[in-house]
Each structure stands twice: as C-alpha cells, then as structure tokens.
Design an enzyme around this catalytic site. Sequence first.
Site, PDB file in Angstrom:
ATOM      1  N   LYS A  80       0.844  -1.197   0.000  1.00  0.00           N
ATOM      2  CA  LYS A  80       0.000   0.000   0.000  1.00  0.00           C
ATOM      3  C   LYS A  80       0.876   1.241   0.000  1.00  0.00           C
ATOM      4  O   LYS A  80       1.923   1.274   0.662  1.00  0.00           O
ATOM      5  CB  LYS A  80      -0.894  -0.038   1.247  1.00  0.00           C
ATOM      6  N   SER A 155      -9.436   1.260   3.210  1.00  0.00           N
ATOM      7  CA  SER A 155      -8.632   2.106   2.326  1.00  0.00           C
ATOM      8  C   SER A 155      -7.564   1.355   1.548  1.00  0.00           C
ATOM      9  O   SER A 155      -6.932   1.921   0.676  1.00  0.00           O
ATOM     10  CB  SER A 155      -7.967   3.206   3.157  1.00  0.00           C
ATOM     11  N   SER A 179      -9.740  -1.118   7.112  1.00  0.00           N
ATOM     12  CA  SER A 179      -9.142  -0.881   5.798  1.00  0.00           C
ATOM     13  C   SER A 179      -8.434  -2.067   5.173  1.00  0.00           C
ATOM     14  O   SER A 179      -8.127  -2.049   3.990  1.00  0.00           O
ATOM     15  CB  SER A 179      -8.167   0.301   5.873  1.00  0.00           C
TER      16      SER A 179
END
Length: 445
Positions: A80, A155, A179
């Site tokens: 990420k 996310s 997330s």
Amino acid sequence: MQDWLDKSAAELGVAIGAGAVDPVALTHAFLERSKAHPLCDRIYARLTEDRAMAEAHAAKARANAGQRLSPLDGVPISWKDLFDTAGIVTEAGSNLLKNRVPDRDATVLRNASAAGLICLGKTHMSELAFSGLGYNPSTGTPPCVNDSEAVPGGSSSGAAASVAFGLAPAAIGSDTGGSVRIPSAWNDLVGLKTTAGRLSLEGCVPLSLKFDTVGPLTKTVEDAGLLMAAMEGRKPFDMRGVSLKGRRFAALQSIVLDDIRDAPLAAYESAVARLEAAGAIVEKVEMPELVGETGAMAMAGPLFPGEVYGLWRDVIEANPEAMYPEILERFRLGASFSAPDYHAAWARLEAARQAWDTRMASYDAVLAPTAPILPPNLDRLNSDSDYYKTENLLALRNTRVGNLMGLCALTLPTGTPSCGIMLYGAPNCEEALVRIGIAAERALV
C-alpha cells in the site's frame, strides 16, 4: 511460468525452495502481467521494477546456494502506498503528499525484505486512508473484482485489487477502522487485522496512531500468518493440525446485524452453519456496552476524527483545495470535539473493552458479518454526497468494532461474492486466531 501466477504466496515459496520456480522469472512475469493489464494504472500507483528485479536476483542466488531466508524468500508482493520506500515516491493517496520521497523503508517493509520478500510496487488507496470505500478521485480508484461499476473497499483498495486481479500473490495494507478487512471481503480475499502495537508503524504515513495497524491481504489464511511473521521479523509459527471440533464461537448480535442487506446476511448465516457442521459450537451473544449514546461505537466520533485532524490539521489547512471534499470534511469533523470530549471517550472505551474481555473470555473467537453491505456504486458515490456518507459509515461499522475493542481480526470469504465472515480474536492472539482461521477456511470451501 504463467501457471504459477495464480498460486498462493506459500505455494510459490515451496516451489522456489524445491527449485521448480525461479524468483527472477516469477518477478519478471508478475511485472509484465501488471504492465499489460488494462487496469494496472488504477491498481498500482507505481511499479518498483528496478528494486523488484534486484531483489529477485538476490533471492535466486540464495536459493541456488541453499541459503533461503524464510519460507517466502523470493516471493513478490505489493505494498500500500503509505509504507515508506527508500528513494521511491510514497504519497498515501493524497495530493497533499505529491512527490514525497522518503529516504528509508518502513520497518515492516525492511523486515519483510530481510525475509527475502520482493517489493513489486505501491498500490492505490483511499486518500490518507480515511475511507472504507476505496473511492479516490485524487489519485485513482481501483476496480472491484466482482462488479466493474462498484468501488473495491478501502482504504487498502489497490492492495486488494492487486491480489484479486492476479497482479500480486499477496499484498500488505493497513487497518484503522476496517481498511484491510473491507476490501478483502469485497474482493473475496483473506484479510488479517493485527492488534494495535503488534507490528511497527515506523515509516508508515499515519492516520490515527492509537488505532493504525498493519496487515496482509491474501489468498489463504496460511499466507496471512507467514506474512505477519515476516513483517514482525521472526520465524513463522506452527499452523498445522487445527480442528473446529469443540471450538466455541460467540455470534455477536449487537450492532453488527442492524440494517444488514440480504446478500451479506444470507452469506453469513450459511457460513456460520458450515462452521457448526464442522464441529464448532456457536452461541449468540449480546454486547450492550457497544450501543447507545455512551456506548463504545458512539465513541468513534470524538476519537477517530479528533485524533486524525489533530495529526493532520496544519498540513491540510495549508492546502485544503488539494483534497477530495468528502475526505476533507471527515477530517474537519475533528475540530468539533474538545480535549475533554476526547479524554471522556477514551475512559468510556476502556470500560467497554474490559466488559468485552470479560464477556468473551470463554470463546475462541467472536463472529460477525465483515460488512453489512455490498460494494456501492461508483457513479452514485461521485454524485450523491448523502449516499457516500451513509455507505461509508455502514461499510466501516462492523470492522470498527474490532478496532475500538483493541482486537485482532480475520475476514474469510464465504463463497458468496463480496461477502465475508469476520472472526474477532483477543488482543495479541494472532497466532491462535490464524490457526482457528485455517480450520474455518477449510469448512467454508
């Protein structure tokens, strides 16, 4: 080599160790598949090709010399875009951090690299990790594997998409309110939320330092356990010989079933029935400390926005027009809470955590639907602010229970597209949770 690109990380690690797979060829194949994929630019913020190939050549040399560093040495994964990568842009999905280049790797990335894992690239995410939907008009909205017109969950949106679309065998994300677990559930993956403080946050772009956690998004529970160990800088724990027979699960009734849509509810009930058929004992349990104006869930208001706005206020207000308005509004909500509000909320939350620990102590895990909704429509999110707010809060609700209660948690696919079942585990009991998860995974196939 193409036959290997859809294997789990553990399977690839075994094949590398047996000499059946060359880490250089494997990494090159993932990079080439990614570059050729029509959705690559929506999944990866950037590929780290030079780094990946250098790491792959080193892994090949170790494999040839019989000196592999871990079971996953030579396996490429995605990261990420909030994990710092030395000399490589890390923007956390926000134009506020455009062209930000850190000078060293995040600790978890450094540990994973020391275990021989290869960094394929950095994946798109919700802006500054402050949304459960994965919609990001600022830097890129990744696709959902089950619905081309829906968001993927956030996310860690690109992290999930990189695995679901076959552009990485596993991915690393973060989880502050859901997330890792929401995009895992909506893309039919396994997602592990670790206990806050279990894995280092050094070199991770922060959202809420008291709630931020690091976790893997994977094809199997075994992969999640192996990656957690690698990021923690230790040897893998024993994941063999686990059964559900006689395991006691609490099926949480409070909050998590409210306003749940038909498909997630049916998938959850079917999954629970399969766990029971495999020998698990499931009992319905209420948790009244979660509900009401002074309940734990209500404390999310002063705690999450209060901390994140305090952390980001100066950066945001120096350039607010750079942000997506819905995310900007969420951050600015933090200004409406006072220091007494914040401290009173923590006192209530600590009391609720003690009540949870007491009530759930006799159970091996607590069950809930991972998300009460299916992935929302992207176009409607873009045009309907009320829909965006409602769906975002619902998406995060069930997962947030785990963050507020300070738990570790695991989401597993149920077999129904975009519907997951979640297992909450006691704080810092990831090893036990993963072992139970492996048995549950077998029952749900």
